[in-house]
Design a protein around this motif. Structure first.
Motif, PDB file in Angstrom:
ATOM      1  N   GLU A   1      14.517  -0.042  31.621  1.00  0.00           N
ATOM      2  CA  GLU A   1      14.578  -0.803  32.185  1.00  0.00           C
ATOM      3  C   GLU A   1      15.654  -2.316  31.837  1.00  0.00           C
ATOM      4  OE1 GLU A   1      10.710  -3.114  32.351  1.00  0.00           O
ATOM      5  OE2 GLU A   1      11.135  -3.953  34.164  1.00  0.00           O
ATOM      6  N   GLY A   2      16.002  -2.275  32.882  1.00  0.00           N
ATOM      7  CA  GLY A   2      17.261  -3.419  32.887  1.00  0.00           C
ATOM      8  C   GLY A   2      18.896  -3.598  33.262  1.00  0.00           C
ATOM      9  N   LEU A   3      18.488  -1.993  32.789  1.00  0.00           N
ATOM     10  CA  LEU A   3      20.122  -1.073  33.032  1.00  0.00           C
ATOM     11  C   LEU A   3      20.377  -1.007  34.062  1.00  0.00           C
ATOM     12  CD1 LEU A   3      19.398   1.451  29.565  1.00  0.00           C
ATOM     13  CD2 LEU A   3      21.322  -0.818  29.787  1.00  0.00           C
ATOM     14  N   PRO A   4      21.718  -1.063  34.377  1.00  0.00           N
ATOM     15  CA  PRO A   4      22.475  -0.648  35.947  1.00  0.00           C
ATOM     16  C   PRO A   4      22.374   0.926  36.065  1.00  0.00           C
ATOM     17  CG  PRO A   4      24.071  -0.629  34.246  1.00  0.00           C
ATOM     18  CD  PRO A   4      22.791  -1.010  33.204  1.00  0.00           C
TER      19      PRO A   4
ATOM     20  N   GLN B   1      24.231   1.505  44.090  1.00  0.00           N
ATOM     21  CA  GLN B   1      24.687   0.528  42.600  1.00  0.00           C
ATOM     22  C   GLN B   1      23.384  -0.084  42.619  1.00  0.00           C
ATOM     23  OE1 GLN B   1      28.344  -0.047  40.981  1.00  0.00           O
ATOM     24  NE2 GLN B   1      29.136   0.766  42.858  1.00  0.00           N
ATOM     25  N   LYS B   2      22.385  -0.494  41.689  1.00  0.00           N
ATOM     26  CA  LYS B   2      21.780  -1.547  41.608  1.00  0.00           C
ATOM     27  C   LYS B   2      22.034  -2.284  40.060  1.00  0.00           C
ATOM     28  CE  LYS B   2      17.384  -3.919  41.866  1.00  0.00           C
ATOM     29  NZ  LYS B   2      16.187  -3.444  41.580  1.00  0.00           N
ATOM     30  N   SER B   3      22.081  -3.747  40.178  1.00  0.00           N
ATOM     31  CA  SER B   3      22.788  -4.474  38.650  1.00  0.00           C
ATOM     32  C   SER B   3      21.990  -4.324  37.525  1.00  0.00           C
ATOM     33  CB  SER B   3      22.720  -6.090  38.736  1.00  0.00           C
ATOM     34  OG  SER B   3      22.387  -7.024  39.486  1.00  0.00           O
ATOM     35  N   SER B   4      20.583  -3.459  37.883  1.00  0.00           N
ATOM     36  CA  SER B   4      19.665  -4.086  37.001  1.00  0.00           C
ATOM     37  C   SER B   4      17.843  -3.339  37.295  1.00  0.00           C
ATOM     38  CB  SER B   4      19.387  -4.862  36.176  1.00  0.00           C
ATOM     39  OG  SER B   4      17.836  -5.464  35.595  1.00  0.00           O
ATOM     40  N   ALA B   5      17.842  -1.783  37.148  1.00  0.00           N
ATOM     41  CA  ALA B   5      16.982  -1.366  37.457  1.00  0.00           C
ATOM     42  C   ALA B   5      15.356  -1.986  37.068  1.00  0.00           C
ATOM     43  CB  ALA B   5      16.949   0.086  36.478  1.00  0.00           C
ATOM     44  N   GLN B   6      14.671  -1.562  38.134  1.00  0.00           N
ATOM     45  CA  GLN B   6      13.035  -2.141  37.519  1.00  0.00           C
ATOM     46  C   GLN B   6      11.960  -0.966  37.607  1.00  0.00           C
ATOM     47  OE1 GLN B   6      13.153  -4.746  40.761  1.00  0.00           O
ATOM     48  NE2 GLN B   6      11.997  -6.549  39.534  1.00  0.00           N
TER      49      GLN B   6
END
Lengths: 114, 113
Positions: free
Chosen positions: A15-18, A77-82
């Motif tokens: 969690e929190g990583l791109p 892409q997503k900047s921060s995974a949830q």
């Protein structure tokens, strides 16, 4: 015929990583439509985002993708995974002039851990 | 939000059996599709239709028939089911063709013993 390649079958992240999920395609049609569909566990696929404009960033629900015709790519892409991003992601192509023929990749399962 | 309803949710049959999967959409969409979903293969198009009475073959049509009786209703028929047809089947609809958003039903899980 048309084809879509998703090179990763499974992507695991903290969690929190791109996030980056790869998608490349092949078609002879010069104006393809590219899509990302998302399928959460025990649900049906639903559209996440789509594009047909070269080099234009498309965004939805924190995710984004840019269609690059020069490299036949449409990476998600997503900047921060949830944690809630854990799902199966499909890249899809509407390429040929046969309307109705949407070609899906094999899918990438994204698993996000705490 | 488009509504696509599939029935049954689950079906078990034996090899050689006759199965009909049903799909109804209530949003006046012209296009309807049948996909099968298998691990490692993703979603593969079986048949699709752009209106009542019309049928187009998809990428994996062998062993399947389909019929679009009305704008709302699209059926998938397996007349001699085989174990290789064990899968999760999704129906979908779109207003026009494949460049439009597909709205999926909740799926039918078919097991052929």
């Amino acid at each position: 015929g048309d084809s879509v390649t998703q090179t990763e079958g499974l992507v695991t992240l903290t969690e929190g990583l791109p996030v980056m999920l790869n998608c490349t395609y092949q078609t002879i049609y010069s104006n393809p439509f590219l899509f990302w569909y998302v399928q959460h566990l025990n649900e049906s696929p639903r559209l996440l985002l789509k594009s047909f404009t070269d080099n234009k960033r498309t965004e939805h629900q924190g995710f984004h993708a840019t269609l690059h015709k020069s490299s036949s790519s449409f990476h998600l892409q997503k900047s921060s995974a949830q944690l809630s991003d854990s799902a199966l992601y499909y890249c899809a192509l509407s390429g040929t002039q046969v309307v109705g023929q949407l070609t899906f990749g094999r899918g990438t399962r994204l698993q996000v851990y705490a | 939000e488009a509504a696509v309803t599939q029935s049954p949710r689950n079906k078990v049959t034996v090899t050689g059996g006759n199965v009909t999967l049903s799909c109804r959409q209530t949003n006046s969409h012209n296009y309807m599709y049948w996909y099968r979903q298998d691990t490692g293969h993703g979603l593969r198009l079986i048949h699709y239709s752009y209106g009542a009475g019309n049928l187009q073959i998809g990428d994996v049509p062998d062993g399947y028939k389909a019929t679009r009786t009305t704008q709302e209703d699209f059926f998938l028929l397996l007349e001699l089911a085989s174990p290789s047809q064990t899968s999760l089947y999704f129906c979908a609809s779109s207003e026009e063709g494949s460049a439009e958003t597909l709205y999926f039903g909740s799926g039918t899980r078919l097991t052929v013993l």
